[in-house]
Design a protein around this motif. Structure first.
Motif, PDB file in Angstrom:
ATOM      1  N   SER A   1       8.189  69.785  18.132  1.00  0.00           N
ATOM      2  CA  SER A   1       7.869  71.138  17.660  1.00  0.00           C
ATOM      3  C   SER A   1       7.024  71.087  16.386  1.00  0.00           C
ATOM      4  N   VAL A   2       7.313  70.138  15.510  1.00  0.00           N
ATOM      5  CA  VAL A   2       6.537  70.034  14.260  1.00  0.00           C
ATOM      6  C   VAL A   2       5.068  69.725  14.577  1.00  0.00           C
ATOM      7  N   GLN A   3       4.873  68.797  15.514  1.00  0.00           N
ATOM      8  CA  GLN A   3       3.496  68.445  15.872  1.00  0.00           C
ATOM      9  C   GLN A   3       2.757  69.671  16.430  1.00  0.00           C
ATOM     10  N   SER A   4       3.439  70.424  17.264  1.00  0.00           N
ATOM     11  CA  SER A   4       2.806  71.595  17.867  1.00  0.00           C
ATOM     12  C   SER A   4       2.479  72.660  16.807  1.00  0.00           C
ATOM     13  N   ILE A   5       3.394  72.890  15.875  1.00  0.00           N
ATOM     14  CA  ILE A   5       3.173  73.923  14.849  1.00  0.00           C
ATOM     15  C   ILE A   5       1.918  73.614  14.027  1.00  0.00           C
ATOM     16  N   PHE A   6       1.834  72.373  13.506  1.00  0.00           N
ATOM     17  CA  PHE A   6       0.758  72.068  12.555  1.00  0.00           C
ATOM     18  C   PHE A   6      -0.583  71.811  13.241  1.00  0.00           C
ATOM     19  N   ASN A   7      -0.524  71.297  14.483  1.00  0.00           N
ATOM     20  CA  ASN A   7      -1.773  71.049  15.223  1.00  0.00           C
ATOM     21  C   ASN A   7      -2.633  72.288  15.354  1.00  0.00           C
ATOM     22  N   LYS A   8      -1.983  73.439  15.464  1.00  0.00           N
ATOM     23  CA  LYS A   8      -2.732  74.688  15.672  1.00  0.00           C
ATOM     24  C   LYS A   8      -3.506  75.098  14.429  1.00  0.00           C
TER      25      LYS A   8
ATOM     26  N   GLY B   1      17.636  66.439  17.228  1.00  0.00           N
ATOM     27  CA  GLY B   1      18.299  65.402  18.029  1.00  0.00           C
ATOM     28  C   GLY B   1      19.734  65.189  17.555  1.00  0.00           C
ATOM     29  N   SER B   2      19.943  65.199  16.243  1.00  0.00           N
ATOM     30  CA  SER B   2      21.293  65.000  15.690  1.00  0.00           C
ATOM     31  C   SER B   2      22.162  66.211  15.976  1.00  0.00           C
ATOM     32  N   MET B   3      21.587  67.410  15.853  1.00  0.00           N
ATOM     33  CA  MET B   3      22.391  68.612  16.102  1.00  0.00           C
ATOM     34  C   MET B   3      22.884  68.644  17.544  1.00  0.00           C
TER      35      MET B   3
ATOM     36  N   GLY C   1       4.401  58.284  17.605  1.00  0.00           N
ATOM     37  CA  GLY C   1       4.476  58.066  19.051  1.00  0.00           C
ATOM     38  C   GLY C   1       5.871  57.660  19.473  1.00  0.00           C
ATOM     39  N   LYS C   2       6.498  56.818  18.622  1.00  0.00           N
ATOM     40  CA  LYS C   2       7.839  56.310  18.952  1.00  0.00           C
ATOM     41  C   LYS C   2       8.855  57.465  19.001  1.00  0.00           C
ATOM     42  N   ILE C   3       8.838  58.304  17.995  1.00  0.00           N
ATOM     43  CA  ILE C   3       9.824  59.406  17.949  1.00  0.00           C
ATOM     44  C   ILE C   3       9.524  60.446  19.036  1.00  0.00           C
ATOM     45  N   LEU C   4       8.246  60.710  19.280  1.00  0.00           N
ATOM     46  CA  LEU C   4       7.907  61.687  20.335  1.00  0.00           C
ATOM     47  C   LEU C   4       8.420  61.205  21.695  1.00  0.00           C
ATOM     48  N   LEU C   5       8.241  59.918  21.948  1.00  0.00           N
ATOM     49  CA  LEU C   5       8.697  59.346  23.221  1.00  0.00           C
ATOM     50  C   LEU C   5      10.225  59.427  23.324  1.00  0.00           C
ATOM     51  N   GLN C   6      10.863  59.069  22.219  1.00  0.00           N
ATOM     52  CA  GLN C   6      12.335  59.104  22.171  1.00  0.00           C
ATOM     53  C   GLN C   6      12.840  60.527  22.455  1.00  0.00           C
ATOM     54  N   GLU C   7      12.172  61.520  21.883  1.00  0.00           N
ATOM     55  CA  GLU C   7      12.604  62.912  22.085  1.00  0.00           C
ATOM     56  C   GLU C   7      12.488  63.308  23.554  1.00  0.00           C
ATOM     57  N   LYS C   8      11.423  62.843  24.198  1.00  0.00           N
ATOM     58  CA  LYS C   8      11.265  63.166  25.632  1.00  0.00           C
ATOM     59  C   LYS C   8      12.351  62.469  26.443  1.00  0.00           C
ATOM     60  N   GLU C   9      12.634  61.203  26.085  1.00  0.00           N
ATOM     61  CA  GLU C   9      13.677  60.468  26.811  1.00  0.00           C
ATOM     62  C   GLU C   9      15.046  61.135  26.648  1.00  0.00           C
ATOM     63  N   LEU C  10      15.270  61.734  25.473  1.00  0.00           N
ATOM     64  CA  LEU C  10      16.561  62.402  25.216  1.00  0.00           C
ATOM     65  C   LEU C  10      16.599  63.817  25.786  1.00  0.00           C
ATOM     66  N   GLY C  11      15.489  64.243  26.372  1.00  0.00           N
ATOM     67  CA  GLY C  11      15.448  65.588  26.971  1.00  0.00           C
ATOM     68  C   GLY C  11      15.308  66.702  25.947  1.00  0.00           C
ATOM     69  N   LEU C  12      14.770  66.390  24.775  1.00  0.00           N
ATOM     70  CA  LEU C  12      14.657  67.428  23.739  1.00  0.00           C
ATOM     71  C   LEU C  12      13.529  68.425  24.028  1.00  0.00           C
ATOM     72  N   ASP C  13      12.806  68.179  25.120  1.00  0.00           N
ATOM     73  CA  ASP C  13      11.790  69.141  25.571  1.00  0.00           C
ATOM     74  C   ASP C  13      12.277  69.878  26.821  1.00  0.00           C
ATOM     75  N   ASN C  14      13.564  69.727  27.131  1.00  0.00           N
ATOM     76  CA  ASN C  14      14.081  70.219  28.409  1.00  0.00           C
ATOM     77  C   ASN C  14      15.159  71.285  28.186  1.00  0.00           C
TER      78      ASN C  14
END
Ligand code: DWN
Length: 403
Positions: free
Chosen positions: A221-228, A198-200, A263-276
């Motif tokens: 991405s961190v959640q996805s990596i370790f969940n597997k 997000g900062s970059m 949950g807070k940071i995941l939501l924030q990332e989606k709002e910032l378009g970091l999944d887009n």
């Protein structure tokens, strides 16, 4: 290419061109011949930003690695805090702390000083020797699932695993996650922090991308990596270090208690378009704009006969200098505090590296702050020592002369 984590097809976002090894500071620049293509791609499936190509790890981490963590007093204090705040209030005699990428032992020495069982693991022999000289137990190794098994045989599983600015260097991220799953005790915690995506994106700090940084992570991405791998993200804590970092805590899924921060940071990332993908394509365009602005400023100062030098021969500066085609005609030299870098030349751009002391004796008109992430520490340190006529130039979060 295929994502290094989830194997989906990735999308190219930016290409910086041919690059040398970022930390290949050599006395004889003619020996600096290796080049690779520095470009980043984004995985739309797991939101992981990654390099499309990375040199062999042995070319980057070896017995003469040029970066020593302890050179920044601010970072040394920060790592002491990271080590101590993650210790439980009480622990048994066999409590074991491990640090992956322990470098010169700056962080782990706080644990060693308390007499707690610990183990540092780092692939670069010279920095491990520096850690050992601080009383830190450390092994020279790249961390992997196999290394985890070997360390368990020789030591034990770890209750607390720490890592700072390290995991983004490890290309086989699935093998790494399996290593954590193996090495971490059932109720243990793995706490790591890394430059934050997000900062970059926000600061267009494209110089976070160089050979060593194969990934720039976010919570998605961190959640996805370790969940597997049967592990899960249980906490996220933003950090001010390195221009904006995130500290992640990972636990085994069946022992996890997940804090609200996730949950807070995941939501924030989606709002910032970091999944887009659009966010990342836009970032790629902003890198070209930033390059142009810096080069124009340096050319303008050069035409006016001003002497410009650089401050701190960082790994990040290798991306800036090579991407922007800056050589010693625009930046006469760069001063640095690392004794191993003084008397060498910057990789690819062949700019001489001198000491800060030498720079202060005959100061330039302008200093480009390549360690922009340490701005407060550096400006405070230099005030009163450096000629007050010298002006600073920053290029993150925008290109400007510091007033
Ligand atoms: O991830 C990594 C980060 C954490 O550290 C590594 N891959 C390598 C390294 O990257 P870097 O070289 O970009 O790190 P820094 O901490 O931004 O810069 C370190 C350089 O800056 C060293 O060469 C020392 C120099 N420096 C200086 O000359 N005077 C640094 C400080 C704080 C100073 O006061």
């Amino acid at each position: 290419m295929n994502c290094r984590s989830c194997f989906s097809e990735t999308v190219p976002i930016v290409d910086f061109g041919k690059m040398p090894i970022a930390n290949n500071f050599l006395k004889n620049p003619a020996l600096d011949t290796y080049r690779f293509n520095l470009a980043a791609e984004f995985c739309e499936t797991c939101s992981l930003l990654q390099l499309s190509e990375q040199p062999d790890p042995e070319l980057m981490f070896h017995d003469h690695y040029a970066f020593f963590t302890g050179l920044s007093t601010f970072m040394a204090k920060h790592f002491k805090e990271m080590a101590l705040t993650n210790l439980p209030l009480t622990y048994s005699q066999d409590f074991m702390v491990s640090e992956i990428g322990c470098n010169d032992g700056t962080l782990l020495s706080s644990i060693a000083d308390l007499g707690i069982r610990h183990l540092g693991i780092d692939p670069s022999q010279n920095v491990v020797e520096s850690a050992r000289s601080k009383g830190v137990t450390a092994e020279v190794a790249f961390f992997s699932e196999l290394t985890a098994r070997e360390m368990i045989k020789k030591y034990s599983q770890a209750d607390l695993i720490l890592a700072a600015n390290v995991i983004c260097h490890i290309p086989d991220i699935n093998d790494f996650a399996r290593g954590i799953k193996t090495f971490l005790k059932q109720d243990g915690k793995f706490v790591f922090e890394e430059p934050y995506i997000g900062s970059m994106i926000e600061k267009v700090s494209y110089d976070q991308l160089y050979d060593e940084h194969v990934f720039i992570f976010g919570a998605l991405s961190v959640q996805s990596i370790f969940n597997k791998h049967g592990l899960t993200l249980v906490a996220c804590e933003p950090q001010v270090t390195h221009g904006g970092s995130m500290r992640y805590t990972i636990m085994h899924k069946d022992a996890a208690v997940i804090s609200e921060s996730v949950g807070k940071i995941l939501l924030q990332e989606k709002e910032l378009g970091l999944d887009n993908i659009e966010t990342y394509l836009n970032f790629g365009e902003n890198c070209a704009i930033r390059k142009n602005e810096l080069v124009q400023l340096l050319k303008h100062l050069n035409q006016k006969g001003r002497k410009v030098a650089g401050y701190a021969a960082t790994s990040k500066s290798t991306t800036v200098l090579n991407f922007c085609n800056i050589d010693s005609s625009l930046i006469s030299y760069i001063s640095d505090s690392t004794k191993e870098k003084i008397g060498t030349f910057t990789p690819g751009s062949n700019i001489p590296v001198i000491s800060h002391e030498e720079m202060r004796l005959n100061p330039p008109d302008y200093l480009v702050l390549f360690a922009w992430n340490h701005e407060n520490e550096i400006l405070a340190k230099e005030s009163g020592v450096l000629d007050s006529n010298v002006k600073w130039i920053r290029f993150v979060p925008k290109v400007e002369i510091v007033q």
